[in-house]
Design an enzyme around this catalytic site. Structure first.
Site, short mmCIF file in Angstrom:
data_model
loop_
_atom_site.label_atom_id
_atom_site.label_comp_id
_atom_site.label_asym_id
_atom_site.label_seq_id
_atom_site.Cartn_x
_atom_site.Cartn_y
_atom_site.Cartn_z
N SER A 161 5.40 6.58 -0.73
CA SER A 161 6.74 7.08 -0.39
C SER A 161 6.88 8.55 -0.72
O SER A 161 7.79 9.20 -0.24
CB SER A 161 7.81 6.35 -1.21
OG SER A 161 7.66 4.98 -1.12
N HIS B 67 3.84 5.33 6.59
CA HIS B 67 4.93 4.96 5.68
C HIS B 67 5.83 3.92 6.33
O HIS B 67 6.72 4.24 7.12
CB HIS B 67 5.71 6.23 5.30
CG HIS B 67 6.78 6.02 4.29
ND1 HIS B 67 7.96 6.72 4.30
CD2 HIS B 67 6.86 5.17 3.23
CE1 HIS B 67 8.71 6.31 3.29
NE2 HIS B 67 8.07 5.38 2.63
N GLU C 260 6.93 6.03 9.47
CA GLU C 260 6.73 7.48 9.48
C GLU C 260 5.23 7.74 9.46
O GLU C 260 4.53 7.20 8.60
CB GLU C 260 7.31 8.07 8.18
CG GLU C 260 8.66 8.68 8.29
CD GLU C 260 9.11 9.31 6.97
OE1 GLU C 260 8.98 8.69 5.89
OE2 GLU C 260 9.61 10.43 7.03
N ASN D 165 12.99 9.91 3.18
CA ASN D 165 13.47 10.02 1.80
C ASN D 165 14.05 11.41 1.47
O ASN D 165 14.87 11.55 0.57
CB ASN D 165 12.37 9.64 0.81
CG ASN D 165 12.20 8.13 0.76
OD1 ASN D 165 13.17 7.39 0.88
ND2 ASN D 165 10.98 7.67 0.61
P1 NAD Z 1 4.94 -3.57 -5.71
O1 NAD Z 1 5.08 -3.25 -7.15
O2 NAD Z 1 5.76 -4.67 -5.12
O3 NAD Z 1 3.40 -3.89 -5.36
C1 NAD Z 1 2.32 -3.09 -5.80
C2 NAD Z 1 1.08 -3.98 -5.87
O4 NAD Z 1 -0.06 -3.13 -6.08
C3 NAD Z 1 1.10 -4.99 -7.02
O5 NAD Z 1 0.90 -6.29 -6.50
C4 NAD Z 1 -0.05 -4.54 -7.92
O6 NAD Z 1 -0.73 -5.62 -8.54
C5 NAD Z 1 -0.95 -3.84 -6.92
N1 NAD Z 1 -1.91 -2.90 -7.50
C6 NAD Z 1 -1.74 -2.06 -8.55
N2 NAD Z 1 -2.87 -1.36 -8.78
C7 NAD Z 1 -3.78 -1.76 -7.84
C8 NAD Z 1 -5.13 -1.44 -7.57
N3 NAD Z 1 -5.79 -0.54 -8.31
N4 NAD Z 1 -5.75 -2.06 -6.54
C9 NAD Z 1 -5.09 -2.99 -5.80
N5 NAD Z 1 -3.82 -3.34 -6.02
C10 NAD Z 1 -3.16 -2.74 -7.03
O7 NAD Z 1 5.22 -2.18 -4.94
P2 NAD Z 1 5.71 -1.97 -3.43
O8 NAD Z 1 7.19 -1.86 -3.40
O9 NAD Z 1 5.00 -2.95 -2.55
O10 NAD Z 1 5.16 -0.49 -3.15
C11 NAD Z 1 3.82 -0.26 -2.76
C12 NAD Z 1 3.73 1.12 -2.12
O11 NAD Z 1 4.60 1.19 -1.00
C13 NAD Z 1 4.13 2.28 -3.03
O12 NAD Z 1 3.32 3.38 -2.76
C14 NAD Z 1 5.56 2.55 -2.60
O13 NAD Z 1 5.97 3.89 -2.85
C15 NAD Z 1 5.47 2.30 -1.13
N6 NAD Z 1 6.74 1.98 -0.45
C16 NAD Z 1 7.66 1.16 -1.03
C17 NAD Z 1 8.85 0.84 -0.37
C18 NAD Z 1 9.88 -0.05 -1.00
O14 NAD Z 1 11.04 -0.07 -0.55
N7 NAD Z 1 9.54 -0.87 -1.98
C19 NAD Z 1 9.09 1.40 0.89
C20 NAD Z 1 8.12 2.22 1.49
C21 NAD Z 1 6.95 2.52 0.79
#
Ligand code: NAD
Length: 285
Positions: free
Chosen positions: A121, A142, A154, A192
């Site tokens: 993000s 994204h 995005e 964002n």
């Molecule tokens: P989340 O916390 O729900 O999931 C993250 C996952 O990554 C976890 O299951 C964790 O175990 C895993 N993880 C951590 N280290 C790891 C590694 N070394 N190898 C493999 N897996 C690993 O987070 P999320 O909300 O799914 O966000 C994930 C990404 O998406 C982030 O970069 C976030 O910025 C981006 N994002 C989030 C949103 C949102 O609204 N939540 C929207 C767009 C983008």
């Protein structure tokens, strides 16, 4: 020129990774999903199955489509199980160190010529690309939350991203039934950059006593036709995530207009993180 994509790898099976894997498989791609946590991987795959069963019950997909999608999803317990993927989409925890380590590992394990995408993000695509030996094949994809519902993706070009890489990512996004907008690799990209200052300003509006929580949300819902008010949306996204993105905007752009509201910082310090912790601007049971 575009690369042919048959197999997509997803790194991370959290909120976003599971959604991306579901959409990839539903679009007919052979899909491999990996998470460092066996529990997260298992929960992620179980969640996809539940979502598909729901879609079947609502008549949005047929039993045949459900069966096909399930067959296309392969949970992987080691990162090198992704080595033959044509495109890997990383959706792990939003942390620079974690992402840099993952991209170094991906670069050394995934076949040469494959595209490495990130769902970050806020972290710079150019910086992530620079830890690999293939910066021309690194791109930002994204997705929005929840991935199966939200139409937008995005696309972000790092400084070195090649046209072939970008066009290939764009074609995958189109096949997934999503709409692409292109943003440059600047803090917050486009969504964002606009959304978070609005949320932050809503928190200032509350902090300065201009209006109450419910009145701020009502004002923006009924007055500007937004489906969710900004404070309700902040609770949905997670207040820690909102604060982290404001910090990236503030640090990266250096303008005081991006300073996070002290009330937002205080809520995060008190672990009032929104829906996920049971309390933010609203309370959840
Ligand atoms: P989340 O916390 O729900 O999931 C993250 C996952 O990554 C976890 O299951 C964790 O175990 C895993 N993880 C951590 N280290 C790891 C590694 N070394 N190898 C493999 N897996 C690993 O987070 P999320 O909300 O799914 O966000 C994930 C990404 O998406 C982030 O970069 C976030 O910025 C981006 N994002 C989030 C949103 C949102 O609204 N939540 C929207 C767009 C983008």
């Amino acid at each position: 020129m575009m690369k042919e994509i048959k197999t997509i790898g997803v790194v991370g099976a959290g909120q976003m990774g599971r959604g991306i894997a579901q959409v990839a498989a539903s679009s007919g791609y052979q899909t491999k999903i990996f998470d460092v946590s066996a529990e997260c991987l298992e929960n992620g795959v179980a969640f996809i199955h539940q979502q598909l069963a729901r879609s079947l019950a609502k008549g949005r997909i047929t039993q045949e489509q459900l069966d096909q999608t399930v067959l296309l999803i392969d949970p992987i317990s080691k990162l090198d199980g992704l080595s033959d993927c044509d495109l890997v989409i990383e959706a792990a925890t939003e942390n620079r160190k974690i992402k840099f380590e993952i991209f170094q590992q991906l670069d050394s394990t995934i076949k040469s010529g494959a595209i490495l995408a990130t769902n970050t993000s806020s972290i710079s695509i150019t910086e992530i690309a620079a830890v690999t030996s293939r910066p021309e094949l690194v791109v930002g994809m994204h997705f929005m939350n929840p991935v199966p519902v939200m139409k937008l993706v995005e696309g972000i070009r790092g400084l070195e991203t090649s046209n072939e890489c970008y066009d290939t990512a764009a074609a995958v996004i189109e096949r997934m039934g999503k709409v692409l907008v292109t943003a440059n690799d600047m803090p917050g990209f486009a969504v964002n950059r606009i959304l978070m200052p609005m949320i932050n300003e809503a928190v200032y509006t509350l902090h300065e006593g201009v209006a109450s929580v419910t009145d701020i949300d009502q004002a923006m819902k009924l007055g500007t036709n937004q489906p969710m008010g900004p404070l309700e949306l902040a609770d949905f996204i997670g207040l820690d995530t909102c604060l982290a993105i404001m910090d990236v905007l503030h640090d990266g752009l250096g303008d005081t207009k991006y300073r996070p509201c002290p009330l937002l910082k205080q809520y995060v310090a008190a672990k009032r993180l929104g829906r996920k912790s049971g309390r933010g601007f609203y309370e959840y049971n």
